[in-house]
Scaffold this motif. Sequence first.
Motif, PDB file in Angstrom:
ATOM      1  N   HIS A 141       0.836  -1.202   0.000  1.00  0.00           N
ATOM      2  CA  HIS A 141       0.000   0.000   0.000  1.00  0.00           C
ATOM      3  C   HIS A 141       0.868   1.247   0.000  1.00  0.00           C
ATOM      4  CE1 HIS A 141      -3.051   2.923   1.321  1.00  0.00           C
ATOM      5  NE2 HIS A 141      -3.965   2.027   0.974  1.00  0.00           N
ATOM      6  N   HIS A 142       1.915   1.236   0.819  1.00  0.00           N
ATOM      7  CA  HIS A 142       2.837   2.365   0.882  1.00  0.00           C
ATOM      8  C   HIS A 142       3.515   2.589  -0.478  1.00  0.00           C
ATOM      9  CE1 HIS A 142       5.512   5.160   3.085  1.00  0.00           C
ATOM     10  NE2 HIS A 142       6.453   4.716   2.275  1.00  0.00           N
ATOM     11  N   GLY A 143       4.001   1.499  -1.083  1.00  0.00           N
ATOM     12  CA  GLY A 143       4.681   1.626  -2.362  1.00  0.00           C
ATOM     13  C   GLY A 143       3.751   2.069  -3.472  1.00  0.00           C
ATOM     14  N   THR A 144       2.521   1.559  -3.464  1.00  0.00           N
ATOM     15  CA  THR A 144       1.565   1.938  -4.497  1.00  0.00           C
ATOM     16  C   THR A 144       1.171   3.403  -4.361  1.00  0.00           C
ATOM     17  OG1 THR A 144       0.729  -0.333  -4.499  1.00  0.00           O
ATOM     18  CG2 THR A 144      -0.623   1.320  -5.580  1.00  0.00           C
ATOM     19  N   THR A 145       1.017   3.865  -3.134  1.00  0.00           N
ATOM     20  CA  THR A 145       0.737   5.286  -2.910  1.00  0.00           C
ATOM     21  C   THR A 145       1.889   6.145  -3.420  1.00  0.00           C
ATOM     22  OG1 THR A 145      -0.640   4.780  -0.991  1.00  0.00           O
ATOM     23  CG2 THR A 145       0.231   7.020  -1.153  1.00  0.00           C
ATOM     24  N   ARG A 146       3.134   5.740  -3.140  1.00  0.00           N
ATOM     25  CA  ARG A 146       4.302   6.473  -3.625  1.00  0.00           C
ATOM     26  C   ARG A 146       4.312   6.520  -5.155  1.00  0.00           C
ATOM     27  NH1 ARG A 146       6.826  10.250  -1.641  1.00  0.00           N
ATOM     28  NH2 ARG A 146       6.197  11.100  -3.654  1.00  0.00           N
ATOM     29  N   TRP A 147       3.997   5.359  -5.779  1.00  0.00           N
ATOM     30  CA  TRP A 147       3.967   5.285  -7.240  1.00  0.00           C
ATOM     31  C   TRP A 147       2.916   6.236  -7.800  1.00  0.00           C
ATOM     32  CZ3 TRP A 147       0.338   4.073 -10.922  1.00  0.00           C
ATOM     33  CH2 TRP A 147       0.810   3.768 -12.208  1.00  0.00           C
ATOM     34  N   MET A 148       1.754   6.295  -7.181  1.00  0.00           N
ATOM     35  CA  MET A 148       0.698   7.194  -7.645  1.00  0.00           C
ATOM     36  C   MET A 148       1.111   8.655  -7.509  1.00  0.00           C
ATOM     37  SD  MET A 148      -2.711   5.262  -6.199  1.00  0.00           S
ATOM     38  CE  MET A 148      -3.825   6.520  -6.843  1.00  0.00           C
ATOM     39  N   ILE A 149       1.718   9.011  -6.389  1.00  0.00           N
ATOM     40  CA  ILE A 149       2.160  10.394  -6.191  1.00  0.00           C
ATOM     41  C   ILE A 149       3.186  10.791  -7.237  1.00  0.00           C
ATOM     42  CG2 ILE A 149       3.424  11.912  -4.614  1.00  0.00           C
ATOM     43  CD1 ILE A 149       2.084  10.323  -2.305  1.00  0.00           C
ATOM     44  N   ASP A 150       4.109   9.874  -7.547  1.00  0.00           N
ATOM     45  CA  ASP A 150       5.137  10.165  -8.540  1.00  0.00           C
ATOM     46  C   ASP A 150       4.581  10.157  -9.966  1.00  0.00           C
ATOM     47  OD1 ASP A 150       6.945  10.342  -6.485  1.00  0.00           O
ATOM     48  OD2 ASP A 150       7.771   8.323  -6.774  1.00  0.00           O
ATOM     49  N   THR A 151       3.696   9.216 -10.265  1.00  0.00           N
ATOM     50  CA  THR A 151       3.161   9.085 -11.623  1.00  0.00           C
ATOM     51  C   THR A 151       2.233  10.235 -11.971  1.00  0.00           C
ATOM     52  OG1 THR A 151       3.330   6.670 -11.489  1.00  0.00           O
ATOM     53  CG2 THR A 151       1.834   7.562 -13.153  1.00  0.00           C
ATOM     54  N   TYR A 152       1.445  10.661 -11.001  1.00  0.00           N
ATOM     55  CA  TYR A 152       0.496  11.757 -11.214  1.00  0.00           C
ATOM     56  C   TYR A 152       0.943  12.973 -10.414  1.00  0.00           C
ATOM     57  CZ  TYR A 152      -2.150   7.524 -12.377  1.00  0.00           C
ATOM     58  OH  TYR A 152      -2.542   6.312 -12.883  1.00  0.00           O
ATOM     59  N   ALA A 153       2.201  13.367 -10.641  1.00  0.00           N
ATOM     60  CA  ALA A 153       2.816  14.407  -9.809  1.00  0.00           C
ATOM     61  C   ALA A 153       2.041  15.714  -9.857  1.00  0.00           C
ATOM     62  CB  ALA A 153       4.267  14.630 -10.254  1.00  0.00           C
ATOM     63  N   GLN A 154       1.591  16.101 -11.029  1.00  0.00           N
ATOM     64  CA  GLN A 154       0.852  17.360 -11.125  1.00  0.00           C
ATOM     65  C   GLN A 154      -0.459  17.279 -10.363  1.00  0.00           C
ATOM     66  OE1 GLN A 154       0.228  18.733 -15.129  1.00  0.00           O
ATOM     67  NE2 GLN A 154      -1.193  20.349 -14.529  1.00  0.00           N
ATOM     68  N   TYR A 155      -1.152  16.147 -10.501  1.00  0.00           N
ATOM     69  CA  TYR A 155      -2.440  15.972  -9.823  1.00  0.00           C
ATOM     70  C   TYR A 155      -2.272  16.050  -8.308  1.00  0.00           C
ATOM     71  CZ  TYR A 155      -6.691  13.558  -8.268  1.00  0.00           C
ATOM     72  OH  TYR A 155      -7.859  13.203  -7.628  1.00  0.00           O
ATOM     73  N   PHE A 156      -1.243  15.375  -7.781  1.00  0.00           N
ATOM     74  CA  PHE A 156      -1.045  15.367  -6.334  1.00  0.00           C
ATOM     75  C   PHE A 156      -0.363  16.628  -5.827  1.00  0.00           C
ATOM     76  CE2 PHE A 156      -1.906  10.866  -6.924  1.00  0.00           C
ATOM     77  CZ  PHE A 156      -2.684  10.589  -5.820  1.00  0.00           C
TER      78      PHE A 156
END
Length: 356
Positions: free
Chosen positions: A103-118
Amino acid sequence: MTKPRARALGLPFAGTPGPYNAITDVPGVRVGFTTLSDPAKGMRTGVTAILPREDSAAPQPVWAGQYSLNGNGEMTGTHWINDAGYFMGPICITNTHGVGAVHHGTTRWMIDTYAQYFGEGHAWAMPVVAETYDGFLNDINAMHVTSEHAIAALNSAVSGPVAEGSVGGGNGMISYEYKGGTGTASRQVSVEGQTYTIGALVQANHGLRPWLNVLGVPIGQHMTENRLMDREAGSIIVIIGTDAPLSGLHLRQFAKRAAIGIGRNGTPGGNNSGDIFLAFSTANPQPMPQNATAFSTKTTLNGEYLDPFYLAVVESIEESVINAIVAGEDAVSVKPAGITCKAIDTDRLAAFFRPL
């Protein structure tokens, strides 16, 4: 060397599969794995990642429905799926003690992949992470799975053929007392001249040998050697994907049919088995609701036309479980130590279906 899949063995499964006979037949769906194997460390585990759609700079809602036949397990994010009818981001599957790290890694991946959104406002990530228990073949208390393994699985996700058996989260799993793990299959359904795809992916870690049925043949009553246990001690995660335009209610009905799909192979859904199912649709791409206008328009199939889709869900799951089992390779246990979990004898299995 890749072992023959169930159809290649001559098992006469019904229905029309897609070109890969996999969940990746659904356009845009990609699957990736991190597989961790090291006998010296008692390590046989991993992470399976499913990316439902081709997102751009920001994630889009993935319309979804969820159902638990038996809740002795975990699938994160389901409270919101049941209330809102969607999730955003990936799906990952791992072992029971790896949920937090993944869960931690997937959240990190989402933050990095959708950097502008986050980076703008107060966006939040609530990924779907599910699990089954691999403590017989893997030292689960060593907590081998890390957030980096989840990120690696997500970054490796591709379309095309999907590896099965002892890969990703399925690496340490057992099904019907044979080596089990990851399995997938698909079906195509046409309505009013339009063809849609239904794909399933399972992490099969469930069932007792005497229960095992394959296409109505009580295989477990005939192939009784090398049994491992006398009571249910596993789980199964089922992920169903489609490009058909469906509502959250329809998708919950899809998820419910997963119980019939796994039941065709014989399991009654044991007390200790976490039988947890999720269905999603990639149709109707839209911006996240918090960034959308006050009204939204979606196209959905009329429920009166869904029976062929329900059958396709059941058939694809039934075949996915058998694909997971026939891909298995012998594996040696770590707790208790030194017991071999055998792969199914595929020649003997196939012989039940050869013409007399």
